[in-house]
Design a protein around this motif. Sequence first.
Motif, PDB file in Angstrom:
ATOM      1  N   UNK A 136     -28.909  33.705 -76.579  1.00  0.00           N
ATOM      2  CA  UNK A 136     -29.173  33.125 -77.905  1.00  0.00           C
ATOM      3  C   UNK A 136     -27.979  33.322 -78.822  1.00  0.00           C
ATOM      4  N   UNK A 137     -27.355  34.497 -78.760  1.00  0.00           N
ATOM      5  CA  UNK A 137     -26.166  34.735 -79.583  1.00  0.00           C
ATOM      6  C   UNK A 137     -24.992  33.886 -79.127  1.00  0.00           C
ATOM      7  N   UNK A 138     -24.861  33.709 -77.808  1.00  0.00           N
ATOM      8  CA  UNK A 138     -23.805  32.846 -77.286  1.00  0.00           C
ATOM      9  C   UNK A 138     -23.989  31.419 -77.794  1.00  0.00           C
ATOM     10  N   UNK A 183     -22.283  30.785 -65.938  1.00  0.00           N
ATOM     11  CA  UNK A 183     -21.909  31.578 -67.102  1.00  0.00           C
ATOM     12  C   UNK A 183     -22.351  33.016 -66.851  1.00  0.00           C
ATOM     13  N   UNK A 184     -21.369  33.919 -66.736  1.00  0.00           N
ATOM     14  CA  UNK A 184     -21.680  35.331 -66.518  1.00  0.00           C
ATOM     15  C   UNK A 184     -21.124  36.140 -67.673  1.00  0.00           C
ATOM     16  N   UNK A 221     -13.558  35.477 -74.021  1.00  0.00           N
ATOM     17  CA  UNK A 221     -13.668  34.724 -72.772  1.00  0.00           C
ATOM     18  C   UNK A 221     -12.467  35.010 -71.870  1.00  0.00           C
ATOM     19  N   UNK A 222     -12.736  35.023 -70.566  1.00  0.00           N
ATOM     20  CA  UNK A 222     -11.703  35.255 -69.561  1.00  0.00           C
ATOM     21  C   UNK A 222     -11.348  33.940 -68.882  1.00  0.00           C
ATOM     22  N   UNK A 223     -10.039  33.735 -68.678  1.00  0.00           N
ATOM     23  CA  UNK A 223      -9.554  32.464 -68.148  1.00  0.00           C
ATOM     24  C   UNK A 223      -8.475  32.706 -67.100  1.00  0.00           C
ATOM     25  N   UNK A 281     -17.840  40.182 -72.708  1.00  0.00           N
ATOM     26  CA  UNK A 281     -16.913  39.257 -72.054  1.00  0.00           C
ATOM     27  C   UNK A 281     -17.742  38.193 -71.353  1.00  0.00           C
ATOM     28  N   UNK A 282     -17.254  36.950 -71.386  1.00  0.00           N
ATOM     29  CA  UNK A 282     -17.942  35.934 -70.609  1.00  0.00           C
ATOM     30  C   UNK A 282     -16.941  35.107 -69.808  1.00  0.00           C
ATOM     31  N   UNK A 283     -17.430  34.575 -68.694  1.00  0.00           N
ATOM     32  CA  UNK A 283     -16.611  33.790 -67.775  1.00  0.00           C
ATOM     33  C   UNK A 283     -17.454  32.640 -67.256  1.00  0.00           C
ATOM     34  N   UNK A 284     -16.831  31.475 -67.126  1.00  0.00           N
ATOM     35  CA  UNK A 284     -17.446  30.386 -66.374  1.00  0.00           C
ATOM     36  C   UNK A 284     -16.971  30.555 -64.935  1.00  0.00           C
TER      37      UNK A 284
END
Length: 267
Positions: A11-13, A109-110, A198-200, A233-236
């Motif tokens: 929800x925050x994302x 999405x992790x 975010x990590x890329x 942290x989030x990553x696709x």
Amino acid sequence: MSASSSSDILARFEKLVRRRAVSSDPAWRMESGEGFLRALGPSPSPFDNSLCWAHTDEENVEAVIAAQMAYFRSLGRAFMWKVYTQDSPSDLETRLLRAGFEVQAHVTLVVLDTARSQPATALPPGVEIRRVDDATGLAAAMKVQEVVWSQDCQWLHDALKEELRTQPDTLSIFVGWSEGRPVCSSWIRIEEGAPFASLWGGSVLPDFRGRGFYRAMVAARAEVARQRDIAHLYVEAGDMSRPILERLGFQALSQVAKCIYRPPGVA
């Protein structure tokens, strides 16, 4: 991570990342209207233009799809529409494909709670992961990307160079070196005003995989987030990186379909 905490983070994302109607990058323009948010970047590429979010349901979905396609077509721009598991209606991806979109990728999405400590990674002798912010370092990072993805990354080099110039506090690029040779690269973006980063780009040359480079890059970027008091942290994540990330403590929040529409005559 409990189901309740996962739903709270998601929800925050949604509120603080996906529906965030501001951009600190002057090369990008955010456009919002009743029930949608768009991002327009410096080129006609679908990777520079996106429908970030739209309110869709069974009653309005076909009209929303048609309106967004017509808008980007009028600009001569392709665009990406990311469809998340939580989006409505449940067959949104199918409807987009029927309308003329194509799926560029399916990812997951992790997310990681940065308070969670990362397992120590013992790198081989003569190996180091370090942050780069000069022309030589950026060129080394892009050399890895070009080998791994078998494509010219000049566009990415130019974009990251400009981002480093205009937003040095929100972008950190890392390169892993083995005996002076760049063998992996990645970067982290801080979402200003939000508890997310975010990590890329996490890429390792084929001959150096399985030696801890990817894990070491995650740990280095997680430390950047912790120093900035970033909670998540989030990553696709694709199929190759997801198992590694889950072993490091990342939890899946949503499945994502990256759908692209290319108007006639737009590459």
